[in-house]
Enzyme design. Structure first.
Site, short mmCIF file in Angstrom:
data_model
loop_
_atom_site.label_atom_id
_atom_site.label_comp_id
_atom_site.label_asym_id
_atom_site.label_seq_id
_atom_site.Cartn_x
_atom_site.Cartn_y
_atom_site.Cartn_z
N ASP A 1 -9.60 1.44 1.31
CA ASP A 1 -9.13 1.44 -0.05
C ASP A 1 -7.62 1.57 -0.09
O ASP A 1 -7.04 2.53 0.42
CB ASP A 1 -9.79 2.62 -0.76
CG ASP A 1 -9.45 2.61 -2.22
OD1 ASP A 1 -9.21 1.52 -2.75
OD2 ASP A 1 -9.43 3.69 -2.82
N THR B 1 -6.29 -2.10 -6.61
CA THR B 1 -5.06 -1.41 -6.20
C THR B 1 -4.31 -2.18 -5.12
O THR B 1 -3.10 -2.32 -5.17
CB THR B 1 -5.38 0.00 -5.68
OG1 THR B 1 -6.37 -0.10 -4.67
CG2 THR B 1 -5.90 0.88 -6.79
N THR B 2 -5.06 -2.70 -4.15
CA THR B 2 -4.40 -3.45 -3.08
C THR B 2 -3.75 -4.71 -3.67
O THR B 2 -2.61 -5.05 -3.35
CB THR B 2 -5.41 -3.84 -1.99
OG1 THR B 2 -6.17 -2.68 -1.66
CG2 THR B 2 -4.72 -4.36 -0.75
#
Ligand code: ADP
Ligand code: MG
Length: 552
Positions: free
Chosen positions: A82, A115-116
């Site tokens: 994540d 998020t990435t």
């Protein structure tokens, strides 16, 4: 040290003027310890920091992204796929890098996914801005062009997004977990998450509502697929007095946000005992006070109390006498959930409790499960418990994380049921669209819009890279496939095929893509506005690797 950090932060936020001002008025010495990077060098430096950080999460993108092993300062090990976990664990000193971390945290808070993507996009926007500034395009023009491109992209997202069917909701929720857990578990978690999300569909609250309303209880018996949602609150807890009723098919509940004891009286008593030595008088008064409290509960028909703190020993027989089952020592969040579930208000002072404060439950039980007592209280309203099962502690932790991801997305998705093609389809479409849109815009902004389009292609590129495919070939092939079949064509990173993402079930929620786009654009623009950075000298710190191989 603190002052230097503050100065650095402010310098980066507000530019030279403010920083210089601060330095002058507050910390003359600080300037001696401060490096200065001005003009284009500031952009170069900031862009490099961003790219460095982006490269740390790049390999985690997509279903074939690899895991990262992180070791924190206490030697705790986290293995994760994540992006936001990687970034938040990193101890980063560079102000721009910190801005990037803040961007990905905001993405996590608002969308719970992407998020990435937002980090990669920010870095790529800056890389292209730097290129443009090298050939003489002024940052103001780049900012302008980026803003135009972002706005156009947002309206394109609305164009290509489709209303999600039930199947799409499941596909989009499952896509969130792709690469993080196996498909069977993802299916189970998707089902649970959507069940909980639908229950909360019309509830009001902030960004964390789904976390607040759904308690997670890790259970030892059974396998992950046996996990379930119960529409009540279940806690590992035993009742105060085993001779009181553990079960009931409905009744009235009072929630006490404090204790059922008499602390002031005890203080009075110490004085009294010292001066007069009369112990029994004190005991009598204490019992009388407690009796009053229990009587007021009983007069309201209460047969169940949940008390945040302790319950005095003397109260136990009184409660039993009044037919009240009591539980004590609750976490505040659990009391809040109970309050929502039963519509009982949390009261601080039992003496002042009124009929309005009392709630009702539809059923309660007390059972020994896996060798521990569990109480379950059901009510008619929007709070739940997810019973998460797994054979080992690590497995249960993984199930918990997967459930959190799935619930976060499902919760937002049922409120805004719109989905986009995953597998780089959306970004490829935007890039293609922006390139032809750019020609309708004036002069140098065109270049910035093209730079924005190129930046978006980082997503299909990295998805391909991580799947072991050739990124250039894949981007060309995907673009060609879209020219023929439209925006919903994307790259299936598992098979390597270009296909309709709707059919393949690889879908991203609209809100995730929208937030990634706006978050990344804002972050990039913030950095582009900086033309001066004051850089405080910071003592380098060596991480402590001594106990990194602790195994549990
Ligand atoms: P993020 O932190 O940005 O959510 P992820 O590692 O979760 O990063 O990757 C999300 C990206 O992976 C999305 O663009 C999504 O469309 C894509 N994706 C998910 N499953 C597949 C798949 N089977 N094939 C191709 N892309 C996929
Ligand atoms: Mg994701």
């Amino acid at each position: 040290m603190r002052a230097y950090l503050d100065i650095r932060y402010i310098a980066f936020k507000a530019g030279l003027w403010f920083a210089a001002h601060m330095v002058e008025s507050e910390q003359d010495v600080a300037l001696e310890d401060t490096d200065r990077i001005e003009g284009r060098s500031a952009l170069v430096n900031n862009t490099n920091a961003t790219l460095a950080l982006a490269s740390a999460v790049r390999s985690t993108l997509g279903p074939r992204g690899s895991d990262k092993m992180l070791v924190d300062e206490n030697g705790e090990i986290v293995v994760t796929n994540d992006g936001v976990t990687v970034l938040e664990t990193a101890k980063v000193e560079h102000p721009t890098a910190n801005l990037l971390i803040a961007t990905s945290s905001a993405q996590d808070r608002i969308a719970r996914d992407g998020t990435t993507t937002s980090v990669l996009l920010t870095a790529e926007l800056l890389r292209n801005a730097l290129e443009l500034s090298r050939i003489g395009v002024h940052p103001t023009i780049i900012i302008n062009g980026y803003q135009i491109a972002a706005e156009e992209s947002l309206s394109q997202l609305d164009e290509i997004a489709r209303d999600a069917s039930d199947e799409d909701l499941m596909a989009a929720t499952a896509t969130t977990m792709a690469g993080k857990i196996d498909t069977t578990l993802a299916e189970t978690m998707t089902g649970l998450a959507l069940e909980a999300a639908r229950t909360l569909e019309n509830e009001e609250g902030g960004d964390d509502l789904e976390r607040i309303r759904v308690k997670r209880l890790k259970m030892t018996g059974g396998v992950a697929a046996d996990s379930e949602i119960i529409h009540g609150l279940m806690l590992r807890k035993q009742r105060l007095d085993f001779t009181t009723d553990g079960h009931s098919n409905g009744g009235k509940i009072a929630i006490i946000d404090g204790g059922l004891e008499n602390r002031e009286l005890e203080l009075d008593a110490q004085i009294e005992i010292r001066s007069t030595g009369v112990l029994s008088g004190f005991q009598e008064r204490k019992s009388a006070k407690l009796a009053e409290q229990v009587a007021s509960l009983s007069s309201l028909g209460v047969d169940l109390i949940c008390v945040r703190d302790g319950i005095a020993d003397e109260a136990t027989p009184l409660l039993k006498e009044a037919g009240i089952t009591a539980y004590r020592r609750f976490e505040r969040e659990d009391l809040e959930r109970l309050s929502i579930l039963t519509n009982a208000k949390m009261v601080r002072d039992v003496n002042r409790i009124s009929a309005d404060d009392v709630g009702d439950y539809s059923k309660r039980s007390a059972d020994k499960i896996d060798d521990a007592w569990h109480v379950r209280i059901d009510g008619g309203r929007g709070a739940m418990t997810a019973l998460l099962r797994g054979t080992t502690p690590i497995m249960r932790e993984e199930v918990n994380r997967a459930f959190d991801d799935a619930l976060g997305v499902a919760f937002r998705l049922v409120r805004e049921p719109k989905v986009l093609p995953g597998g780089g389809g959306t970004q490829t479409h935007l890039a293609r669209h922006l390139r032809s849109f750019a020609t309708t815009q004036k002069g140098r902004e065109q270049l910035a819009i093209e730079g924005f389009a190129d930046a978006l292609e980082v997503i299909p590129r990295v998805l391909a890279e991580n799947a072991g495919l050739d990124p250039i070939d894949e981007i060309l092939a995907l673009s060609a496939a879209q020219a023929e079949h439209g925006a919903w064509y994307g790259l299936d990173a598992m098979s390597g095929e270009k296909s309709d993402m709707g059919d393949s079930g690889i879908q991203d929620p609209l809100f995730v893509a929208r937030q990634a786009l706006t978050g990344a654009t804002e972050a990039a623009i913030t950095v582009l506005r900086i033309d001066d950075v004051l850089w405080a000298h910071v003592e380098p710190k060596t991480p402590d690797w001594s106990n990194q191989i602790d195994d549990d």
